[in-house]
Enzyme design. Structure first.
Site, PDB file in Angstrom:
ATOM      1  NE  ARG A 264     -20.231 -14.188  10.504  1.00 62.59           N
ATOM      2  CZ  ARG A 264     -21.384 -14.440   9.917  1.00 62.59           C
ATOM      3  NH1 ARG A 264     -21.852 -13.590   9.006  1.00 62.59           N
ATOM      4  NH2 ARG A 264     -22.089 -15.510  10.224  1.00 62.59           N
ATOM      5  NE  ARG A 279     -22.227  -5.784   6.265  1.00 65.40           N
ATOM      6  CZ  ARG A 279     -22.789  -6.895   5.802  1.00 65.40           C
ATOM      7  NH1 ARG A 279     -22.261  -8.070   6.063  1.00 65.40           N
ATOM      8  NH2 ARG A 279     -23.881  -6.844   5.053  1.00 65.40           N
ATOM      9  CD  GLU A 351     -28.416 -12.179   5.344  1.00 64.88           C
ATOM     10  OE1 GLU A 351     -27.935 -13.080   6.047  1.00 64.88           O
ATOM     11  OE2 GLU A 351     -27.742 -11.532   4.518  1.00 64.88           O
ATOM     12  CB  SER A 354     -28.630 -16.993   5.118  1.00 64.11           C
ATOM     13  OG  SER A 354     -28.546 -15.727   4.514  1.00 64.11           O
ATOM     14  NE  ARG A 393     -27.439  -8.023  10.112  1.00 60.92           N
ATOM     15  CZ  ARG A 393     -27.049  -8.106   8.855  1.00 60.92           C
ATOM     16  NH1 ARG A 393     -27.908  -8.516   7.934  1.00 60.92           N
ATOM     17  NH2 ARG A 393     -25.820  -7.791   8.502  1.00 60.92           N
TER      18      ARG A 393
END
Length: 430
Positions: A264, A279, A351, A354, A393
């Site tokens: 990403r 990130r 987070e 999701s 993560r």
């Protein structure tokens, strides 16, 4: 993609739903209504002219049988054919504009989603586990990792730039252990079929999941004449496994899991998240995807979320479940639960997964249908997806929650068989 007929017949409901998501879509909906009106006028006009054309063909045949002059019929047919071509061009333009508008409209939130403007309006559903009370100041993973000799940010920056990392030794082994542990759990105990998909996909696949056309700036595209992008998540290839297919409803739900690296650009991401592994431009993830019937999809969302939770339970990591508000929902989602893991260095939950039900939004874009009893009229499936989990993560959470005062990290018992029995990662010696 929203159902155009539903939008036409429930315009006020759609307007209210999009407003709840923080979008003022009046202009787009007005344009869509205008296009829909033109489309509904053009289609019967074209069909009527085609019927006249077919009838004229019969007239020509009769005239020839009777030895009559049919030149005037031919002339009328020629003019009518030109008219049909012109109207079909107009219809194609209307269809293109209509589809373009629908492709940029987000999904409508489910009735159970709390209304809100942002993440501040998300609703906590439950917590599991208590954050550990440290008798020392816990270090962040970006200090722990280099001190242990298992994460190297500087060498990654030399090779690729910012937001990349090199995992070394026990760090690389821990990443692989987490992947194997998650895949084994989801396939052996939760009934998912493991898939190894391509890590490159075409534009149609990304349109199917809602990443294109709206979020192209977040993707890495292959240079040159290739119509290929690096996948931002395994959700994309897994959801497109059945693109353009009609499934046997008796086989649903279908459950798939895959490990992939994800890529990403993280356009517009700033602040503390750019430090460390939170990130990254490249990261590992184990994904969960389901194809279900509409009547079972929300029960399957609860199960999918529980499957992702189980990873954290087995690793003995504190976490909480949050139901996203309308203002924080992803583009394709009708309802999303975020799973947030406790990070001691930040003294907050972050987070790590999701879990979303997109209902028929993605299936309509990717044209994935099912026949309820294996036969009969085909309907769109519902698709669901969730991280099971984001591996980087999870590695962060393992390091930070299991650190000792001397800088060592204790490996959770569930991971030790995957670490060849290693129980403690010791600090690097000078």
């Amino acid at each position: 993609m929203l159902d155009a007929a539903y939008v036409r017949e429930h315009l006020d409901d759609v307007r209210a739903a999009l407003k709840n998501r923080g979008l003022q879509a009046d202009a787009d909906l007005e344009q869509l209504a205008t296009l829909e009106s033109r489309r509904r006028r053009l289609i019967p006009e074209i069909e009527g002219l085609k019927r006249e054309q077919n009838a004229a063909g019969d007239e020509v045949a009769r005239a020839k049988r009777q030895g009559q002059d049919a030149s005037h019929i031919f002339a009328a047919n020629k003019a009518r054919a030109q008219q049909i071509r012109q109207l079909e061009i107009q219809l194609d333009q209307v269809e293109h504009q209509r589809t373009g508008l629908l492709m940029t409209m987000p999904n409508m939130p489910h009735a159970s989603v709390p209304a809100g403007a942002s993440a501040a309006d998300n609703k906590e559903v439950r917590r599991h586990g208590e954050p550990r009370a440290f008798d020392f100041e816990p270090k962040p993973h970006w200090d722990l990792g280099p001190a242990l000799g298992i994460i190297d940010f500087e060498r990654a920056t030399k090779m690729a730039g910012a937001r990349f990392a090199v995992l070394m030794g026990a760090g690389a082994r821990l990443e692989r252990a987490l992947i194997d542990f998650m895949l084994d759990l989801h396939t052996r105990e939760h009934g998912y079929i493991e898939v190894e998909p391509p890590f490159l996909v075409n534009a149609e696949a990304l349109k199917g999941t809602g990443n294109l056309p709206k979020f192209e700036q977040d993707l890495f595209k292959i240079a040159g004449d290739w119509d290929l992008y690096l996948i931002p998540t395994a959700e994309v290839p897994l959801t497109n496994l059945h693109r353009g297919e009609i499934l046997d409803g008796r086989r649903l739900p279908l459950r798939y899991t895959a490990y992939t690296p994800c890529f990403r650009s993280e356009a517009g991401s700033y602040g503390a998240d750019v430090r460390g592994l939170i990130r990254q431009h490249q990261f590992d993830k184990v994904e969960l995807v389901k194809f279900t019937t509409p009547d079972q999809s929300y029960a399957e969302l609860e199960t999918l979320t529980a499957n992702a939770e189980e990873v954290l339970k087995r690793l003995e990591l504190p976490y909480r479940i949050v139901l996203l508000s309308t203002g924080d929902l992803g583009f394709a989602s009708a309802k999303t639960y975020d799973i947030e893991v406790w990070l001691p260095s930040q003294k907050t939950y972050r987070e790590i997964s999701s879990c979303s039900n997109t209902e028929a939004f993605q299936a309509r874009r990717a044209n994935v249908k099912y026949r309820p009893a294996g036969t009969g009229k085909a309907e769109f499936v519902h698709t669901l997806n969730g991280s099971g989990l984001a591996v980087g993560r999870t590695l962060i959470a393992v390091l930070e929650n299991n650190q000792r005062k001397d800088g060592a990290v204790v490996i959770p018992p569930a991971l030790r068989p995957y670490m060849h029995g290693l129980e403690i990662i010791e600090p690097r010696r000078p």
